[in-house]
Every structure is written in C-alpha cells, then in structure tokens.
Motif scaffolding. Structure first.
Motif, PDB file in Angstrom:
ATOM      1  N   LEU A  32     -21.890  30.642  15.481  1.00 58.62           N
ATOM      2  CA  LEU A  32     -21.550  29.511  16.184  1.00 58.62           C
ATOM      3  C   LEU A  32     -20.949  30.197  17.715  1.00 58.62           C
ATOM      4  CD1 LEU A  32     -20.049  26.717  14.292  1.00 58.62           C
ATOM      5  CD2 LEU A  32     -22.370  26.945  15.239  1.00 58.62           C
ATOM      6  N   LEU A  33     -20.199  31.325  17.349  1.00 58.56           N
ATOM      7  CA  LEU A  33     -19.624  31.885  18.665  1.00 58.56           C
ATOM      8  C   LEU A  33     -20.108  32.835  19.368  1.00 58.56           C
ATOM      9  CD1 LEU A  33     -16.094  31.749  16.981  1.00 58.56           C
ATOM     10  CD2 LEU A  33     -17.118  29.997  18.323  1.00 58.56           C
ATOM     11  N   ARG A  34     -21.044  33.648  18.799  1.00 59.44           N
ATOM     12  CA  ARG A  34     -21.840  34.750  19.434  1.00 59.44           C
ATOM     13  C   ARG A  34     -23.448  34.435  19.735  1.00 59.44           C
ATOM     14  NH1 ARG A  34     -19.542  40.167  16.695  1.00 59.44           N
ATOM     15  NH2 ARG A  34     -17.504  39.658  17.161  1.00 59.44           N
ATOM     16  N   THR A  35     -23.841  33.370  19.312  1.00 63.83           N
ATOM     17  CA  THR A  35     -25.300  33.107  19.629  1.00 63.83           C
ATOM     18  C   THR A  35     -25.288  31.936  20.675  1.00 63.83           C
ATOM     19  OG1 THR A  35     -25.360  31.334  17.974  1.00 63.83           O
ATOM     20  CG2 THR A  35     -26.130  33.854  17.320  1.00 63.83           C
ATOM     21  N   ASP A  36     -26.483  31.998  21.616  1.00 60.98           N
ATOM     22  CA  ASP A  36     -26.249  31.028  22.596  1.00 60.98           C
ATOM     23  C   ASP A  36     -26.703  29.544  22.000  1.00 60.98           C
ATOM     24  OD1 ASP A  36     -26.077  32.704  24.538  1.00 60.98           O
ATOM     25  OD2 ASP A  36     -28.395  32.994  25.145  1.00 60.98           O
ATOM     26  N   THR A  37     -27.539  29.691  20.910  1.00 68.20           N
ATOM     27  CA  THR A  37     -27.942  28.488  20.215  1.00 68.20           C
ATOM     28  C   THR A  37     -26.590  27.632  19.674  1.00 68.20           C
ATOM     29  OG1 THR A  37     -30.035  29.208  19.447  1.00 68.20           O
ATOM     30  CG2 THR A  37     -29.423  27.298  18.344  1.00 68.20           C
ATOM     31  N   GLY A  38     -25.852  28.768  19.138  1.00 64.71           N
ATOM     32  CA  GLY A  38     -24.437  28.402  18.557  1.00 64.71           C
ATOM     33  C   GLY A  38     -23.818  27.688  19.578  1.00 64.71           C
ATOM     34  N   ILE A  98     -18.412  13.979  18.740  1.00 61.67           N
ATOM     35  CA  ILE A  98     -18.550  13.827  17.387  1.00 61.67           C
ATOM     36  C   ILE A  98     -17.741  14.773  16.325  1.00 61.67           C
ATOM     37  CG2 ILE A  98     -20.705  12.502  17.364  1.00 61.67           C
ATOM     38  CD1 ILE A  98     -22.080  14.861  16.632  1.00 61.67           C
ATOM     39  N   ILE A  99     -17.203  16.033  17.042  1.00 62.56           N
ATOM     40  CA  ILE A  99     -16.471  16.766  16.253  1.00 62.56           C
ATOM     41  C   ILE A  99     -15.211  16.413  16.181  1.00 62.56           C
ATOM     42  CG2 ILE A  99     -15.542  19.291  16.237  1.00 62.56           C
ATOM     43  CD1 ILE A  99     -17.730  20.228  18.163  1.00 62.56           C
ATOM     44  N   SER A 100     -14.775  16.092  14.961  1.00 65.95           N
ATOM     45  CA  SER A 100     -13.434  15.603  14.748  1.00 65.95           C
ATOM     46  C   SER A 100     -12.473  16.418  14.149  1.00 65.95           C
ATOM     47  CB  SER A 100     -13.619  14.538  13.471  1.00 65.95           C
ATOM     48  OG  SER A 100     -14.093  14.815  12.392  1.00 65.95           O
ATOM     49  N   CYS A 101     -13.135  17.633  13.744  1.00 60.34           N
ATOM     50  CA  CYS A 101     -11.884  18.660  13.299  1.00 60.34           C
ATOM     51  C   CYS A 101     -12.876  20.049  13.000  1.00 60.34           C
ATOM     52  CB  CYS A 101     -11.029  18.451  12.211  1.00 60.34           C
ATOM     53  SG  CYS A 101     -12.086  17.926  10.696  1.00 60.34           S
ATOM     54  N   ILE A 102     -12.072  21.224  13.075  1.00 61.09           N
ATOM     55  CA  ILE A 102     -12.847  22.498  12.567  1.00 61.09           C
ATOM     56  C   ILE A 102     -11.845  23.200  11.813  1.00 61.09           C
ATOM     57  CG2 ILE A 102     -13.136  24.808  13.762  1.00 61.09           C
ATOM     58  CD1 ILE A 102     -13.731  23.457  16.295  1.00 61.09           C
ATOM     59  N   ALA A 103     -12.435  23.831  10.691  1.00 57.28           N
ATOM     60  CA  ALA A 103     -11.691  24.427   9.671  1.00 57.28           C
ATOM     61  C   ALA A 103     -12.251  25.789   9.510  1.00 57.28           C
ATOM     62  CB  ALA A 103     -11.898  23.365   8.249  1.00 57.28           C
ATOM     63  N   ILE A 146     -22.304  23.768  19.884  1.00 52.83           N
ATOM     64  CA  ILE A 146     -20.927  23.346  19.896  1.00 52.83           C
ATOM     65  C   ILE A 146     -20.703  22.624  21.375  1.00 52.83           C
ATOM     66  CG2 ILE A 146     -18.663  23.820  20.384  1.00 52.83           C
ATOM     67  CD1 ILE A 146     -19.331  24.453  17.442  1.00 52.83           C
ATOM     68  N   THR A 147     -21.230  22.896  22.220  1.00 54.38           N
ATOM     69  CA  THR A 147     -21.283  22.199  23.715  1.00 54.38           C
ATOM     70  C   THR A 147     -21.861  20.802  23.292  1.00 54.38           C
ATOM     71  OG1 THR A 147     -21.420  24.307  24.742  1.00 54.38           O
ATOM     72  CG2 THR A 147     -21.847  22.254  25.990  1.00 54.38           C
ATOM     73  N   ASN A 148     -22.918  20.625  22.982  1.00 56.22           N
ATOM     74  CA  ASN A 148     -23.489  19.262  22.475  1.00 56.22           C
ATOM     75  C   ASN A 148     -22.916  18.397  21.768  1.00 56.22           C
ATOM     76  OD1 ASN A 148     -25.923  19.977  24.288  1.00 56.22           O
ATOM     77  ND2 ASN A 148     -27.035  20.640  22.447  1.00 56.22           N
ATOM     78  N   MET A 149     -22.147  18.778  20.743  1.00 58.58           N
ATOM     79  CA  MET A 149     -21.406  18.073  19.890  1.00 58.58           C
ATOM     80  C   MET A 149     -20.090  17.588  20.681  1.00 58.58           C
ATOM     81  SD  MET A 149     -22.114  20.131  16.142  1.00 58.58           S
ATOM     82  CE  MET A 149     -21.664  18.802  15.068  1.00 58.58           C
ATOM     83  N   ILE A 198     -28.544  18.615  13.300  1.00 57.09           N
ATOM     84  CA  ILE A 198     -26.904  19.027  13.177  1.00 57.09           C
ATOM     85  C   ILE A 198     -26.456  18.678  14.509  1.00 57.09           C
ATOM     86  CG2 ILE A 198     -25.474  20.919  13.015  1.00 57.09           C
ATOM     87  CD1 ILE A 198     -27.754  22.335  11.325  1.00 57.09           C
ATOM     88  N   ALA A 199     -26.867  18.848  15.607  1.00 49.43           N
ATOM     89  CA  ALA A 199     -26.313  18.444  16.872  1.00 49.43           C
ATOM     90  C   ALA A 199     -25.911  16.812  17.232  1.00 49.43           C
ATOM     91  CB  ALA A 199     -27.077  18.845  17.986  1.00 49.43           C
TER      92      ALA A 199
END
Length: 181
Positions: free
Chosen positions: A148-154, A166-171, A158-161, A133-134
């Motif tokens: 995504l917003l409350r876990t360290d992995t999430g 590669i993040i073009s948009c968030i819906a 997001i940070t890695n992406m 995914i990353a």
C-alpha cells in the motif's frame, strides 16, 4: 446516539463474534468509537484481532456510515489468508487481502449450503479487482505495508478510499514482524 457499550454488544451478537467480550477488548473498542488511537499490547490468544475486526462494523453502526472499511497492515501472507477464511466462515464478514504487488486482491467465497466453520469443497479463493476494494465492497482489507505504501496502485487505492470517506480505521498487526518502518 445509542450507548456505545450497547452498540459493541449488538455488533458482537449479530456478527457471531465470541461473547462476552473481554474487558480490554471492550475498552479498546470504546476508544475506537471515541476516535482515539489504540495500542493493544495483549497476551497471545487474548483476541487482539477481534478488536480491529469489529471496529469497522461498530463505527458503521455508531456513526450511521454507508460503508466502513478497516485496512489491516500485516506482513505475513499466512495470517492474512487464515483470517479472511475465518471471517467469512465464522462471522460472515467480507474480507480480502491485497497481493504484494497491489495488482489485485484475494477473497474467499463460501458455499452457501455449508454451515460449519471448516473450509468446504465449495469454498473458493478468488481474485477480486482493485476497483471492488476501492469501492468498499470489503469490510476488512489486509495488506503488506509495502504493497500500500510503496506502489502507485496502493497509494491510489488509499487516496480513492480516503476521498470516498470509507476508511474508518487502520490497524497494524504483528508489528514486531515488520522489518522497516
């Protein structure tokens, strides 16, 4: 650069999305190309999901990006599952959803011989590693906002992406179902 309306039309045709697109779908996608925020409050059944499903494909073509991912924040498992199945079967868009603890993702891998729109016995929902995914191997990544917003992995995902650009948009879909912002 190519005409934005031509890119939208070409992506819709190539991707197998319903044609012709409705006027407000086109208008929202033009705003996405212009890198403007979009808030689409449209009637049930209008095709709001189609806007964010097409957005990363259109941005990839329009800006000639190597990878383009749309993160879809949605609070309901059933909608995430239904949409990844529909995307794989109907338009062959690679999509997955991240589990609630952000430990892995789920994706549908279809039997290549099946040409119909229904899930066949050869279709398998499998766990995919967070590294896939990353790395942007999925065009659409569905997730609970909390995952995504409350876990360290999430947060790491997001940070890695973001670092890989590669993040073009968030819906945000089904925003009325989100209990806490």
């Amino acid at each position: 650069m190519a005409n934005p309306r031509d890119i939208i039309s070409e992506v819709a045709k190539r991707g197998g999305f319903p044609m012709p697109l409705k006027d407000l779908q086109n208008e929202a996608l033009l705003c996405v190309i212009e890198k403007r925020d979009v808030m689409a409050i449209l009637p049930t059944g209008y095709g709001k999901s189609l806007i964010y499903q097409m957005a990363p494909l259109i941005l990839k073509d329009y800006y000639n990006l190597y990878k383009s991912v749309c993160i879809v924040l949605i609070p309901l498992n059933s909608i995430m599952q239904d949409q990844i199945i529909a995307l794989q079967k109907l338009v062959r868009v690679k999509a997955c959803y991240v589990d609630y603890n952000c430990q892995g993702g789920q994706a549908l891998f279809a039997d290549d011989d099946d040409e119909g729109g229904a899930k066949s016995d050869g279709d398998v929902i499998v766990t995919v590693p967070m590294s896939d995914i990353a790395d942007g191997k999925f065009t659409l990544v569905y997730s609970h906002p909390e995952a995504l917003l409350r876990t360290d992995t999430g947060k790491s995902l997001i940070t890695n992406m973001e670092k890989k650009k590669i993040i073009s948009c968030i819906a945000v879909d089904e925003a009325h179902m989100i209990l806490e912002w």
